[in-house]
Design an enzyme around this catalytic site. Sequence first.
Site, mmCIF file in Angstrom:
data_model
loop_
_atom_site.group_PDB
_atom_site.id
_atom_site.type_symbol
_atom_site.label_atom_id
_atom_site.label_comp_id
_atom_site.label_asym_id
_atom_site.label_seq_id
_atom_site.Cartn_x
_atom_site.Cartn_y
_atom_site.Cartn_z
ATOM 1 N N VAL A 11 65.717 -36.855 59.491
ATOM 2 C CA VAL A 11 64.755 -35.989 60.184
ATOM 3 C C VAL A 11 64.850 -36.206 61.692
ATOM 4 O O VAL A 11 64.901 -35.247 62.473
ATOM 5 C CB VAL A 11 63.316 -36.231 59.671
ATOM 6 C CG1 VAL A 11 62.310 -35.474 60.528
ATOM 7 C CG2 VAL A 11 63.202 -35.804 58.207
ATOM 8 N N ALA A 40 64.186 -45.951 68.904
ATOM 9 C CA ALA A 40 64.276 -47.305 68.342
ATOM 10 C C ALA A 40 64.590 -47.190 66.857
ATOM 11 O O ALA A 40 63.880 -46.499 66.125
ATOM 12 C CB ALA A 40 62.960 -48.049 68.550
ATOM 13 N N LYS A 102 53.778 -38.599 55.585
ATOM 14 C CA LYS A 102 52.590 -38.253 54.781
ATOM 15 C C LYS A 102 51.984 -39.463 54.081
ATOM 16 O O LYS A 102 50.762 -39.562 53.948
ATOM 17 C CB LYS A 102 52.941 -37.162 53.759
ATOM 18 C CG LYS A 102 54.083 -37.514 52.809
ATOM 19 C CD LYS A 102 55.335 -36.720 53.079
ATOM 20 C CE LYS A 102 56.525 -37.408 52.452
ATOM 21 N NZ LYS A 102 57.658 -36.586 52.184
ATOM 22 N N VAL A 129 53.616 -32.069 55.640
ATOM 23 C CA VAL A 129 53.281 -31.292 54.431
ATOM 24 C C VAL A 129 54.054 -29.980 54.423
ATOM 25 O O VAL A 129 53.950 -29.188 55.362
ATOM 26 C CB VAL A 129 51.760 -30.962 54.390
ATOM 27 C CG1 VAL A 129 51.414 -30.193 53.122
ATOM 28 C CG2 VAL A 129 50.916 -32.224 54.502
ATOM 29 N N LYS A 202 50.264 -35.455 50.255
ATOM 30 C CA LYS A 202 50.122 -34.211 51.033
ATOM 31 C C LYS A 202 48.770 -33.562 50.750
ATOM 32 O O LYS A 202 48.085 -33.091 51.663
ATOM 33 C CB LYS A 202 51.276 -33.268 50.674
ATOM 34 C CG LYS A 202 52.642 -33.830 51.071
ATOM 35 C CD LYS A 202 53.784 -33.071 50.415
ATOM 36 C CE LYS A 202 55.138 -33.660 50.783
ATOM 37 N NZ LYS A 202 56.239 -33.164 49.945
HETATM 38 N N1 HSE Z 1 60.622 -35.429 48.649
HETATM 39 C C1 HSE Z 1 59.844 -34.393 49.241
HETATM 40 C C2 HSE Z 1 59.887 -33.178 48.321
HETATM 41 C C3 HSE Z 1 60.422 -34.062 50.607
HETATM 42 O O1 HSE Z 1 60.680 -33.178 47.367
HETATM 43 O O2 HSE Z 1 59.122 -32.255 48.508
HETATM 44 C C4 HSE Z 1 59.438 -33.512 51.579
HETATM 45 O O3 HSE Z 1 58.237 -34.187 51.652
#
Ligand code: HSE
Length: 431
Positions: A11, A40, A102, A129, A202
């Site tokens: 990400v 970092a 999250k 989310v 979430k």
């Molecule tokens: N592992 C999460 C999913 C990725 O499958 O929705 C995003 O939060």
Amino acid sequence: MRIGVLGFGNVAAATIERFMANHELIHAKTRTAIQFVRVATRTPARAEGRLPEGCVVSSDCWGLVDDPQVDVVLELTGDVPLSRQLVLRALFNRKHVVTANKALLAKHGEEIMALAEEVGRNVLFEGAVAVSIPIIKTLRESAAANNISSITGILNGTSNYVLSQMSEHDADFAGALAEAQRKGYAEADPTLDVSGEDAAHKLTLLASLSFGVPIHFSSVQIKGIQDIDPVDIGFAKRLGYQIKLIAQAVMEPEGLNVGVQPMLVPMTSMLAQVSDSMNGIALYGDLLGSAFLYGSGAGGRQTSSAVLADLIELANLGGTRVESGAYNMGFRHGHRKAEVVRYTRERVGAFYIRLRLDDKAGVLAGVSAVLAQAGVSVNALLQDEGQHEQSDMIVITHDINSGQLNKMLPALSVAAGAGNSVAIYPVLGSH
Ligand code: HSE
């Protein structure tokens, strides 16, 4: 506005890469220029050659959150205990925080938001989310004037992918999960996806934003998809439903009901059309009526869209200004409803009940008697011809109380015959 990034996983790498690619566009939309100054990470070598000019990389995460040259800490580690300490320290040092973590916010959001409020700094988390769906901004801003009555979503791309593969391609659970991991949807530990915990993280945030209640992860009832028998996916389809992992927060007369569980979703519902790794969210408010939001739930590039939007929001609020923007959780801290909301496990609605029965005379009558005795009215009934002297009987009830159902269960098991299984799923209603 100078950004320091904690972590350099997919990400973070995608966020910096897309920032550089869309730099002109972002510059044209921001009042204060955004500058990445520091990263970092445990593995600095991964970031070399992938950062904008002037941005330095090291493994010193504490140096980053203490650095007076950093205005905003972008937390993208995925870790919980260490990132909690780092985020609290960054706020203590009067820095704004943007995060996509999250689990961190679901577990420690109250503490983090309280400190943010105290020091007058923003904690923005659109990337936490359903990444391609702007649900945080929708609840915090676009729908701010509404009394929300319910929010219902498919919030985990991995489990939705697994269920879609099982339903549409007769895939087996383990194979579909391995494929979701290969495609990069799953968490580092995919049990978080299939157990419902990731969706619950979430949902905890969405429930707090919708109803003004404290972020209270331990109040969420969680059931995952690991134990779904493919037989139920098939019967559900024959009756006009898809089985989906549904995350739902509903204000019931008895209190707030917040849960993640597999449910039967009518094929006519938009949520039933959300397949593969996509996410979908249905929202009901007293002013807006109903709204449905749909988009990708996972992926580095998709998450970068949400994270960069948060940085642009901060840059347009002045970057380093105190007390700026909407409240982090939508509501003023003192106005949140901790005392008046009680969480409930009661549910009124329809249920799918599958009974594996001994295929012999009188068993059906026994089951009918239990249903009648409990005052449960049947909406739909299906019986399979079965094999090995057993058959499956499926009942979809009219609306009943979950307490009524639980009370009836022991008698139902006895009527089905010793050792025979009973499977139960709630059916998603129209709200
Ligand atoms: N592992 C999460 C999913 C990725 O499958 O929705 C995003 O939060």
